[in-house]
Every structure is written in C-alpha cells, then in structure tokens.
Design a protein around this motif. Structure first.
Motif, PDB file in Angstrom:
ATOM      1  N   VAL A 246      52.332  27.042  23.988  1.00 23.76           N
ATOM      2  CA  VAL A 246      52.377  26.712  25.415  1.00 23.76           C
ATOM      3  C   VAL A 246      52.186  27.995  26.214  1.00 23.76           C
ATOM      4  N   LEU A 247      51.206  27.989  27.111  1.00 23.53           N
ATOM      5  CA  LEU A 247      50.821  29.205  27.822  1.00 23.53           C
ATOM      6  C   LEU A 247      51.513  29.374  29.171  1.00 23.53           C
ATOM      7  N   GLY A 248      52.225  28.358  29.620  1.00 20.52           N
ATOM      8  CA  GLY A 248      52.681  28.311  31.006  1.00 20.52           C
ATOM      9  C   GLY A 248      53.592  29.424  31.461  1.00 20.52           C
ATOM     10  N   ARG A 249      54.255  30.133  30.544  1.00 19.91           N
ATOM     11  CA  ARG A 249      55.193  31.183  30.957  1.00 19.91           C
ATOM     12  C   ARG A 249      54.650  32.595  30.724  1.00 19.91           C
ATOM     13  N   VAL A 250      53.393  32.719  30.311  1.00 22.48           N
ATOM     14  CA  VAL A 250      52.845  34.051  30.046  1.00 22.48           C
ATOM     15  C   VAL A 250      52.666  34.793  31.364  1.00 22.48           C
ATOM     16  N   GLN A 251      53.344  35.914  31.489  1.00 20.81           N
ATOM     17  CA  GLN A 251      53.325  36.678  32.734  1.00 20.81           C
ATOM     18  C   GLN A 251      51.922  37.220  33.020  1.00 20.81           C
ATOM     19  N   GLY A 252      51.529  37.135  34.283  1.00 27.97           N
ATOM     20  CA  GLY A 252      50.253  37.694  34.716  1.00 27.97           C
ATOM     21  C   GLY A 252      49.098  36.718  34.703  1.00 27.97           C
ATOM     22  N   LEU A 253      49.224  35.615  33.984  1.00 28.59           N
ATOM     23  CA  LEU A 253      48.114  34.673  33.894  1.00 28.59           C
ATOM     24  C   LEU A 253      48.114  33.657  35.031  1.00 28.59           C
ATOM     25  N   SER A 254      49.069  33.778  35.948  1.00 29.45           N
ATOM     26  CA  SER A 254      49.108  32.880  37.109  1.00 29.45           C
ATOM     27  C   SER A 254      48.946  33.645  38.421  1.00 29.45           C
ATOM     28  N   SER A 255      48.536  34.894  38.339  1.00 28.16           N
ATOM     29  CA  SER A 255      48.425  35.706  39.552  1.00 28.16           C
ATOM     30  C   SER A 255      47.083  35.484  40.241  1.00 28.16           C
ATOM     31  N   ILE A 256      47.063  35.750  41.543  1.00 31.90           N
ATOM     32  CA  ILE A 256      45.858  35.652  42.362  1.00 31.90           C
ATOM     33  C   ILE A 256      45.606  37.023  42.969  1.00 31.90           C
ATOM     34  N   GLU A 257      44.415  37.571  42.718  1.00 32.10           N
ATOM     35  CA  GLU A 257      44.083  38.911  43.201  1.00 32.10           C
ATOM     36  C   GLU A 257      42.811  38.849  44.043  1.00 32.10           C
ATOM     37  N   ILE A 258      42.828  39.548  45.168  1.00 32.66           N
ATOM     38  CA  ILE A 258      41.667  39.606  46.059  1.00 32.66           C
ATOM     39  C   ILE A 258      41.404  41.069  46.377  1.00 32.66           C
ATOM     40  N   GLN A 259      40.212  41.532  46.011  1.00 31.16           N
ATOM     41  CA  GLN A 259      39.889  42.940  46.198  1.00 31.16           C
ATOM     42  C   GLN A 259      38.380  43.111  46.277  1.00 31.16           C
ATOM     43  N   ASN A 260      37.926  43.918  47.234  1.00 29.18           N
ATOM     44  CA  ASN A 260      36.502  44.230  47.376  1.00 29.18           C
ATOM     45  C   ASN A 260      35.635  42.971  47.436  1.00 29.18           C
ATOM     46  N   LYS A 261      36.065  42.029  48.280  1.00 30.00           N
ATOM     47  CA  LYS A 261      35.321  40.783  48.498  1.00 30.00           C
ATOM     48  C   LYS A 261      35.170  39.959  47.224  1.00 30.00           C
ATOM     49  N   GLN A 262      36.098  40.146  46.308  1.00 24.41           N
ATOM     50  CA  GLN A 262      36.079  39.417  45.049  1.00 24.41           C
ATOM     51  C   GLN A 262      37.429  38.752  44.829  1.00 24.41           C
ATOM     52  N   MET A 263      37.404  37.552  44.301  1.00 24.11           N
ATOM     53  CA  MET A 263      38.630  36.811  44.029  1.00 24.11           C
ATOM     54  C   MET A 263      38.782  36.654  42.524  1.00 24.11           C
ATOM     55  N   SER A 264      39.976  36.957  42.037  1.00 24.79           N
ATOM     56  CA  SER A 264      40.282  36.843  40.620  1.00 24.79           C
ATOM     57  C   SER A 264      41.489  35.925  40.469  1.00 24.79           C
TER      58      SER A 264
END
Length: 485
Positions: A246-264
């Motif tokens: 189950v992947l739901g608690r893996v830290q960092g895999l639910s983050s939203i990053e916006i930088q240099n006109k790019q969305m991750s």
C-alpha cells in the motif's frame, strides 16, 4: 496490526485479512450494519463512511466508499458511521433528513447521511458560519456519489440546506482526546507486514527507501494506491493477492510543487488534493477533475494510479498527454523520466517494470497564448465512465496555430495522440474551415471500437464535433455568419 478509531473508540486487531474491506469488517466484526452494500463497486454510495486523519496536528474529514477500501486504509485513522455520529441526539444531517422527508425505503439513507455530515463537518473545520446555506455546487459535489431511487433528491437537497438550523455537532470533539502515532522518519526501515494471512500479506511503507527495499524483496507485489479500480478485483472477482504494498503513506509522493512555470504532482495526490491548486493555473483540468467519479472516489483515487492503470477510458491520461507531461519513475532500477506519450505500450500495458512505481507527473503550465480544452463525454454528468475523452492544447500567435496536441481516450486500446489531426492544425489560421479539415483526418489516427457506451461511428463523430466546439470557443462571435451560411 491495524489500529483505528471507530466512533471515538480505539480498536487494535492483528487478525484482519489483508483483503478485507472496510465494509466487510464493519458489518461482520463490529455490527455496524447501517453501513450498506449496494454495488460493491464504489458507485452507489450506500456504504459511504466519514474518515478523519491527523496530519501535522490538523484534522481533515473526508468520505470514502467502504466497499472498495481496504482496512489498511484505516490504520491510525478515525472512522465515523451513522451510528457513531448520533450521540445523545441525532446529528443535524440525520435530523434534517427526517424533518425534510429525505428518506423513503431507507437503504441508501445512511450513506447519504454520512455525505451530508461530512459536508457539515468540513464547513466547521473551515470556520464557515453554519447559518450560511451551503451552495448548490457544494451540495451537489457532496451527494454526487450517492444514488437514491425513491426521493428524486429534492428532499435530500432541502435537508442539506437546513443542517445549520439545528444545534451544532462537532465530530472533531470525539477525537480530540486521542492522537494517532505519526511515523518517525528516523526510526529506520521496517519490512514487517502490517497484515498477514495464510494466503496474503500486506505492507505499508512510510518512506521511498522502505518502499524500494520492499520492492527488491517482492518485485512482483501488487502496488495499491487508491484502489478505486483495483478494489473491484476483490469485491467482484473475489481475487486474493499474495503480496500487496500500500503506497498511501509514503512520504513525499503526495506533494505538489510549482517552480519555473512547471507543475510537479506527486503520483499519490488524490483528485481532491489537486483541485484547489489546479483551479487558478489550469482551470479546465480542475473542471475535469470534478467530473471524475464522485467525491468519495476522488478522495481515494490517485493521479498515478489512474495513469498506471492504463485504461483506454481513463480521464487523466489524455489530459496529461495534451499538456505534454512526463512521468518520473523510481524503483529497483533507479530514478528516470519518460514522456507520457511513450509510457503506454498496449491495452492496460505500460513501460513500468516489475519493481518500479510512478513517482511524479510533471508538465509545463499553460502560458498566455495557450488554450486548453478538456471535455468528457459520458451518459451521466457524475460518477460515470467516459465514452470519449477529448484533450486539446493549442498555442496561438497572430491568429495562427503554432503548436497543437490532441489526445483522446476511448478511441483506441490506449490513450492516444492524434498526430494527423495535429499536423492539420499546425500552421493554419484559427477559423472553422481549419478545424473541419483537421477533423477529417481523425480516421487516420484511430479506429475506435463499439461497446456498451458508444458505437465506433458515434465516437468518431463526437471527436470531430468537439474539434468544431474548440473552434467556436476560440472564435466566438466571429464565426456566426459562417455557421449561418
């Protein structure tokens, strides 16, 4: 060992089968028979329950379909049922349903009550004055995953509008005295299963290092993200999976990053997670997200899961294809990135190898001269599967199309790019004739099948019609004379 809080009481159980759903456990082990099974597919909402998680000291409340969610999802979380929210008196959602005649046969009522109670609780958490009537949009979104064949919904909507008329009830007060044990990233890697039976074992890693270590040991393990599609293998096909991660608690895999006109976007972002961030940046994508499944499904389903599932009728892959997205992949072979258009290799087949997982989805945000059109065609507005998913991104300068990406779902064995149509658009002026001519090339890009959702000819015609719709939206009033002629 699963540890969770049911209606204010902590429960620990080390004998839960890894394949056990929340619904099955509540009904057979906890006598919570108000949680109903209607479809076993996450469609009808009769099994809706309210969950709460404690993240960084903040409680968040949300609904899920208990019929397709594994008990592992409850680990270190709180769950409320219709029995639990009625303490010394009925919850405002329950009393309003009675007073406004929102129940007839009653089978769907507990699920509807929990959807309304969650809407009520979320407004409390946001500090909204309960005397302010919820908007029709918010009520619709809350109830989009609850089917009722008796009432015609109007009495239920009336109940939703009047929940604030009753004495306040705060479910957060039931959980304030207890706190979950949050993961300590310095505690080291544990490879012990969270659940185990004679035929199955389930792991819940907390970090990517722990996940990769497990994949090295169990490279063919079934990866479980939201489970909104995979859960049906258990509830309708009665499959047993030998090893689940189950992947739901893996830290960092639910983050939203916006930088240099790019969305991750982290692959484990749920649809609900990304709505707010997408609205000001890619509003058409935010609107599409609101058409996916129901609120219960959007709370569980993940972006990475929708892509890895590789369904030809998935909603997000065409949208991300049109946006030129890449997927970042990690696992036992190391970190690498691949263009999404190269990711799908066949029907429900991808470039992912055993021991790998999608880590992030990355795309450039649309700029001033970009136009993004995302349209889902289905028989119902909510809680339905696409017959055609249309995703078009155009870059326009001086009334000329300088770049085009058209992606389609439901038109082939995989989500596809329509390269011939794109070539017919690039370098051409923005007018109706350009889009008509480009649409005539669609048969060269795809040969859709006929099935229960739509015929092949219908799908092709819809694709062409949506191209014309894009042209009309781009030109607006300037083509009225041409259309009339």
């Amino acid at each position: 060992m699963i540890r969770f809080n049911l209606n204010g009481e902590w429960i620990e159980d080390g004998n839960i089968d890894p394949m056990c759903t929340i619904l099955n456990y509540l009904r057979t082990q906890m006598a919570q028979t108000d949680v109903k099974e209607g479809c076993a597919a996450g469609d009808c909402g009769a099994c809706t329950v309210m969950l709460a998680s404690l993240d960084n000291g903040q409680l968040s409340f949300y609904t899920v379909n208990a019929c397709i969610a594994l008990m592992a999802h409850l680990h270190n979380r709180y769950i409320f049922t219709a029995q639990g929210i009625a303490q010394q008196s009925l919850h405002p959602a329950q009393q309003a349903m009675i007073d406004f005649h929102g129940s007839q046969c009653g089978f769907c009522t507990p699920g509807i009550v929990m959807s309304l109670a969650t809407l009520y609780q979320q407004r409390l958490q946001q500090g909204i004055d309960l005397n302010i009537v919820p908007s029709d949009h918010d009520i619709h979104a809350a109830l989009s995953g609850n089917l009722c064949r008796c009432t015609g919904y109007q009495p239920i909507v009336s109940a939703a509008r009047h929940m604030g008329d009753y004495p306040k009830r705060d479910c957060a007060e039931q959980v304030q005295a207890a706190a979950v044990v949050e993961f300590d990233p310095n505690a080291g890697v544990s490879r012990e299963p969270l659940q185990q039976s004679a035929s199955s074992q389930l792991f819940m890693p907390q970090t990517e290092a722990e996940l990769i270590a497990l994949l090295q040991q169990y490279p063919t393990a079934q990866l479980w993200a939201g489970g909104t599609d995979l859960g049906l293998a258990i509830t309708q096909q009665f499959k047993t999976m030998a090893c689940v991660i189950v992947l739901g608690r893996v830290q960092g895999l639910s983050s939203i990053e916006i930088q240099n006109k790019q969305m991750s976007l982290g692959a484990l972002c749920s649809y609900s997670d990304v709505e707010q961030e997408l609205t000001p940046r890619v509003p058409s994508l935010a609107e599409l997200v609101q058409r996916i499944g129901s609120r219960q499904i959007r709370n569980l389903g993940t972006l990475g899961g929708n892509i890895a599932n590789a369904s030809p009728i998935g909603d997000m892959p065409p949208a991300f294809l049109a946006l030129g997205a890449e997927v970042e992949i990690n696992g036992i072979y190391g970190l690498h990135t691949i263009a999404l258009e190269q990711f799908f290799t066949g029907y429900k087949q991808t470039q992912l190898r055993a021991g790998e997982y999608i880590r992030r989805i990355i795309f450039n945000l649309p700029q001033e001269n970009d136009h993004v059109f995302l349209w889902k065609i289905s028989k119902r507005h909510d809680d339905d599967i696409s017959a055609v998913m249309f995703a078009l991104k155009l870059s326009i300068e001086n009334e000329t199309i300088i770049a085009a990406k058209l992606a389609l779902g439901g038109m082939a064995a995989t989500p596809i790019r329509a390269y011939h149509v794109e070539s017919g658009l690039i370098g051409q002026p923005v007018n109706l004739a350009t889009f008509k001519q480009a649409g005539s090339l669609l048969e060269q890009d795809c040969s859709p099948m006929s099935d229960v959702r739509a015929s092949a000819s219908y799908r092709l015609q819809v694709g062409k019609n949506l191209l014309l719709r894009a042209a009309l939206e781009l030109t607006r009033g300037t083509v009225q004379a041409e259309v009339a002629s």
